[in-house]
Design an enzyme around this catalytic site. Structure first.
Site, PDB file in Angstrom:
ATOM      1  N   LYS A 174       0.774 -15.086   1.211  1.00  0.00           N
ATOM      2  CA  LYS A 174       1.705 -15.363   0.111  1.00  0.00           C
ATOM      3  C   LYS A 174       1.713 -14.221  -0.901  1.00  0.00           C
ATOM      4  CE  LYS A 174       0.728 -20.361   0.380  1.00  0.00           C
ATOM      5  NZ  LYS A 174       2.034 -20.812   0.915  1.00  0.00           N
TER       6      LYS A 174
ATOM      7  N   LEU B 247     -21.730  -2.909   0.037  1.00  0.00           N
ATOM      8  CA  LEU B 247     -22.344  -4.142   0.527  1.00  0.00           C
ATOM      9  C   LEU B 247     -21.340  -5.062   1.223  1.00  0.00           C
ATOM     10  CD1 LEU B 247     -24.510  -4.747  -2.621  1.00  0.00           C
ATOM     11  CD2 LEU B 247     -25.224  -3.740  -0.456  1.00  0.00           C
TER      12      LEU B 247
ATOM     13  N   TRP C  45       0.813  -1.219   0.000  1.00  0.00           N
ATOM     14  CA  TRP C  45       0.000   0.000   0.000  1.00  0.00           C
ATOM     15  C   TRP C  45       0.848   1.272   0.000  1.00  0.00           C
ATOM     16  CZ3 TRP C  45      -4.410   0.227  -2.067  1.00  0.00           C
ATOM     17  CH2 TRP C  45      -5.233  -0.893  -2.064  1.00  0.00           C
TER      18      TRP C  45
HETATM   19  C1  YNC Z   1      -7.882  -5.748   2.578  1.00  0.00           C
HETATM   20  N1  YNC Z   1      -8.978  -6.163   3.164  1.00  0.00           N
HETATM   21  O1  YNC Z   1      -2.106  -4.916   4.137  1.00  0.00           O
HETATM   22  P1  YNC Z   1       0.842  -4.324   2.738  1.00  0.00           P
HETATM   23  S1  YNC Z   1     -12.621  -6.076   2.070  1.00  0.00           S
HETATM   24  C2  YNC Z   1      -6.855  -4.360   0.995  1.00  0.00           C
HETATM   25  N2  YNC Z   1      -7.960  -4.803   1.605  1.00  0.00           N
HETATM   26  O2  YNC Z   1      -0.330  -5.182   2.047  1.00  0.00           O
HETATM   27  P2  YNC Z   1      -1.388 -11.211   1.216  1.00  0.00           P
HETATM   28  C3  YNC Z   1      -5.503  -5.761   2.207  1.00  0.00           C
HETATM   29  N3  YNC Z   1      -5.607  -4.812   1.272  1.00  0.00           N
HETATM   30  O3  YNC Z   1       0.404  -4.113   4.145  1.00  0.00           O
HETATM   31  P3  YNC Z   1      -3.616 -12.356   2.593  1.00  0.00           P
HETATM   32  C4  YNC Z   1      -6.594  -6.264   2.891  1.00  0.00           C
HETATM   33  N4  YNC Z   1      -6.179  -7.188   3.772  1.00  0.00           N
HETATM   34  O4  YNC Z   1       2.085  -5.111   2.620  1.00  0.00           O
HETATM   35  C5  YNC Z   1      -4.846  -7.248   3.647  1.00  0.00           C
HETATM   36  N5  YNC Z   1      -4.449  -6.386   2.726  1.00  0.00           N
HETATM   37  O5  YNC Z   1       0.876  -3.036   1.985  1.00  0.00           O
HETATM   38  C6  YNC Z   1      -3.083  -6.122   2.286  1.00  0.00           C
HETATM   39  N6  YNC Z   1      -9.338 -12.507   4.201  1.00  0.00           N
HETATM   40  O6  YNC Z   1      -1.284  -9.636   0.971  1.00  0.00           O
HETATM   41  C7  YNC Z   1      -2.079  -6.129   3.426  1.00  0.00           C
HETATM   42  N7  YNC Z   1     -11.574  -9.858   2.596  1.00  0.00           N
HETATM   43  O7  YNC Z   1      -1.910 -11.852  -0.008  1.00  0.00           O
HETATM   44  C8  YNC Z   1      -0.778  -6.377   2.696  1.00  0.00           C
HETATM   45  O8  YNC Z   1      -2.458 -11.275   2.406  1.00  0.00           O
HETATM   46  C9  YNC Z   1      -1.201  -7.333   1.603  1.00  0.00           C
HETATM   47  O9  YNC Z   1      -3.180 -13.685   2.046  1.00  0.00           O
HETATM   48  C10 YNC Z   1      -0.899  -8.777   2.019  1.00  0.00           C
HETATM   49  O10 YNC Z   1      -4.808 -11.829   1.679  1.00  0.00           O
HETATM   50  C11 YNC Z   1      -5.616 -10.738   2.098  1.00  0.00           C
HETATM   51  O11 YNC Z   1     -13.187  -6.901  -0.274  1.00  0.00           O
HETATM   52  C12 YNC Z   1      -7.086 -11.160   2.036  1.00  0.00           C
HETATM   53  O12 YNC Z   1     -11.139  -9.955   4.784  1.00  0.00           O
HETATM   54  C13 YNC Z   1      -7.920  -9.995   2.552  1.00  0.00           C
HETATM   55  O13 YNC Z   1      -9.291 -13.455   2.146  1.00  0.00           O
HETATM   56  C14 YNC Z   1      -7.436 -11.467   0.599  1.00  0.00           C
HETATM   57  O14 YNC Z   1      -6.766 -12.197   4.185  1.00  0.00           O
HETATM   58  C15 YNC Z   1      -7.281 -12.432   2.904  1.00  0.00           C
HETATM   59  O15 YNC Z   1      -4.057 -12.306   4.000  1.00  0.00           O
HETATM   60  C16 YNC Z   1      -8.727 -12.846   3.034  1.00  0.00           C
HETATM   61  O16 YNC Z   1      -0.101 -11.754   1.698  1.00  0.00           O
HETATM   62  C17 YNC Z   1     -10.711 -12.837   4.547  1.00  0.00           C
HETATM   63  O17 YNC Z   1      -2.611  -7.178   1.437  1.00  0.00           O
HETATM   64  C18 YNC Z   1     -11.670 -12.019   3.688  1.00  0.00           C
HETATM   65  C19 YNC Z   1     -11.420 -10.523   3.760  1.00  0.00           C
HETATM   66  C20 YNC Z   1     -11.434  -8.455   2.439  1.00  0.00           C
HETATM   67  C21 YNC Z   1     -12.768  -7.784   2.449  1.00  0.00           C
HETATM   68  C22 YNC Z   1     -12.755  -5.992   0.353  1.00  0.00           C
HETATM   69  C23 YNC Z   1     -12.297  -4.708  -0.284  1.00  0.00           C
HETATM   70  C24 YNC Z   1     -10.932  -4.950  -0.883  1.00  0.00           C
HETATM   71  C25 YNC Z   1     -10.297  -3.706  -1.448  1.00  0.00           C
HETATM   72  C26 YNC Z   1      -8.961  -3.996  -2.118  1.00  0.00           C
HETATM   73  C27 YNC Z   1      -8.285  -2.748  -2.626  1.00  0.00           C
HETATM   74  C28 YNC Z   1      -8.900  -2.234  -3.899  1.00  0.00           C
HETATM   75  C29 YNC Z   1      -8.118  -1.066  -4.461  1.00  0.00           C
HETATM   76  C30 YNC Z   1      -8.768  -0.443  -5.701  1.00  0.00           C
HETATM   77  C31 YNC Z   1      -8.591  -1.324  -6.952  1.00  0.00           C
HETATM   78  C32 YNC Z   1      -9.260  -0.723  -8.207  1.00  0.00           C
HETATM   79  C33 YNC Z   1      -8.554   0.541  -8.588  1.00  0.00           C
HETATM   80  C34 YNC Z   1      -9.107   1.195  -9.803  1.00  0.00           C
HETATM   81  C35 YNC Z   1      -9.326   1.918 -10.646  1.00  0.00           C
HETATM   82 MG    MG Z   2      -1.719 -14.623  -0.160  1.00  0.00          MG
END
Ligand code: YNC
Ligand code: MG
Length: 431
Positions: A146, A431, A5
């Site tokens: 990962k 949502l 980020w």
């Molecule tokens: C999160 N929720 O900080 P850094 S909400 C964004 N949203 O990055 P890895 C997230 N980023 O710190 P994992 C995040 N959670 O190194 C973690 N991160 O900069 C960041 N959970 O990646 C984290 N769903 O793959 C770090 O982590 C990096 O294996 C680490 O995967 C994360 O839908 C995740 O809570 C959330 O399934 C997929 O934990 C996993 O842990 C998981 O090593 C349960 O990732 C479900 C969960 C999140 C719900 C959501 C909104 C997401 C927004 C994403 C950003 C969008 C940006 C805009 C894109 C379009 C742009 C245009 C135009």
């Molecule tokens: Mg991962």
């Protein structure tokens, strides 16, 4: 900290408030400059598009989320978005199938990760910002940590950029650089006995179960005259009311009529919308008056008709709206159950979530009391609302209790002056 980020076009914690002006963070790009090849996945995985209309594919996304999506801190509950809800949430007007991004295992074809975007017209400090709303980011529990999430985020960004959209809005429970607003969830018990049994809530000190049930009991019927489910012919009126109401908030969404029809027309177990129809309210009042005149001896009418006095005081019949429609208020909620993890008796918590609401001349507390009454009548266990918009004005009075944990709102590639916003300045519900 924030290896990913820290490299993205988002507001950073180090940004000085005084320097912030509204606008994009990255230098403007053209679609031609956007990378044409998908980002590289680890070699055992492939990208896919999930066809949410296909019953088998929506079931695959449902199952991934059912087993791996957002849980509370104590891992007692996990969101359980239904397939029908996912079809609604992912296919508003203008949706793009290639923004429903999956990752599958080569060979087995198992779906192991997902992220989605949908188009939305955001308004930030009054400026229209064409954007996407990103939701349902999920990685299989076995594949966590990962660095797959950053690849998913970069890939959906690329696909959105290829269609000439450069901004996004999203929410998360975690704190990332840098929230534009932090909100809290509040919970209103509808079925306190079950909520206590599943340990969503606990019996308060010096309270018995019987007293708790009585405390949260709701009336059998609603009190606002003219309240009825929204119908297709209400769409134009609801659109006007909604956009007019939302314009006062610093970060909000603007809805076309097609979008209002999609997001608000009632769908069982997905979304419920009620309108206050002032014409219907008048008819109800007249009917009541004439039946009272026929059936009751003179002098008895006042004592027998408590709801006719509330109808004259709520003002719904005397709207001065410029439009010709008789719709004066809107209240809506969506259905998002949670799985109860590892409980012997209960496996699901039935939750209604407050969606967009326009009080108009109806007192917001009364309108929300009716929403609670309707939700209780439909068998929901709990009614959830954020503390955004004007919600702080009714939460305590209507016996909502504050939840643990916050919901953070974010913008991608857009700086907003005077942030973080206060929740009451926020008019955006994802949502
Ligand atoms: C999160 N929720 O900080 P850094 S909400 C964004 N949203 O990055 P890895 C997230 N980023 O710190 P994992 C995040 N959670 O190194 C973690 N991160 O900069 C960041 N959970 O990646 C984290 N769903 O793959 C770090 O982590 C990096 O294996 C680490 O995967 C994360 O839908 C995740 O809570 C959330 O399934 C997929 O934990 C996993 O842990 C998981 O090593 C349960 O990732 C479900 C969960 C999140 C719900 C959501 C909104 C997401 C927004 C994403 C950003 C969008 C940006 C805009 C894109 C379009 C742009 C245009 C135009
Ligand atoms: Mg991962």
């Amino acid at each position: 900290k924030y290896a990913f980020w820290g490299s993205q076009p988002v507001m950073q914690f180090s940004d000085e408030a005084k320097d912030v002006e509204d606008g994009p963070i990255d230098a403007p790009k053209t679609v031609e400059e956007v990378r044409k090849e998908p980002y590289t996945l680890p070699s055992s995985f492939v990208w896919c598009e999930c066809n949410i209309n296909d019953p088998h594919e929506v079931q695959e996304v449902y199952t991934l989320l059912h087993n791996n999506y957002v849980e509370d801190d104590d891992a007692m509950f996990r969101f359980n978005y239904s397939p029908e809800f996912l079809q609604w949430a992912l296919q508003p007007p203008g949706y793009q199938r290639d923004w429903h991004v999956g990752v599958r295992v080569k060979g087995s074809n198992k779906l192991v990760a997902f992220i989605s975007g949908i188009p939305a017209s955001i308004r930030a400090n009054g400026k229209p910002v064409p954007a996407v709303e990103i939701n349902f980011l999920c990685v299989l529990k076995k594949l966590r940590s990962k660095r797959l999430a950053p690849v998913l985020i970069k890939e959906i960004t690329r696909r959105v950029n290829l269609r000439g959209i450069w901004q996004a809005a999203y929410t998360a429970g975690v704190v990332l650089p840098r929230p534009v607003c932090g909100c809290r969830y509040w919970h209103r018990s509808l079925n306190p006995k079950k909520l206590i049994e599943v340990r969503f809530s606990s019996l308060q000190p010096r309270m018995t179960m019987a007293r708790t049930i009585k405390l949260y009991r709701l009336p059998a019927s609603t009190t606002t005259p003219g309240l009825r489910p929204m119908e297709a012919h209400d769409t134009a009126a609801v659109t006007e009311l909604l956009n007019g109401h939302l314009a006062q908030f610093k970060l909000t969404q603007h809805f076309s009529e097609d979008e209002v029809a999609h997001w608000f027309l009632p769908q069982p177990l997905v979304v419920d919308t009620y309108v206050v129809d002032s014409q219907l309210a008048q008819q109800q009042q007249q009917q009541q008056q004439s039946s009272e005149a026929q059936q009751l001896p003179a002098g008895a009418a006042d004592a027998a008709a408590p709801s006719s006095s509330s109808s004259s005081s709520n003002g719904a019949g005397s709207s001065s709206s410029s439009s010709s429609s008789s719709i004066v208020s809107v209240v809506s909620f969506y259905t998002l159950p949670s799985s109860v993890l590892g409980h012997e008796e209960h496996n699901e918590l039935r939750a209604a979530y407050m969606f967009y609401t326009v009080p108009g001349p109806t007192p917001l507390t009364q309108l929300m009391q009716d929403a609670l009454t309707l939700a209780a009548g439909k068998g929901y266990d709990v009614f959830n609302a954020l503390d955004l918009m004007d919600n702080a004005s009714f939460l305590k009075e209507l016996k909502f209790g504050i939840g643990d944990g916050a919901l953070q709102y974010y913008l991608y590639n857009w700086r907003m002056a005077n942030t973080p916003l206060q929740p009451k300045e926020l008019g955006l519900i994802l949502l």
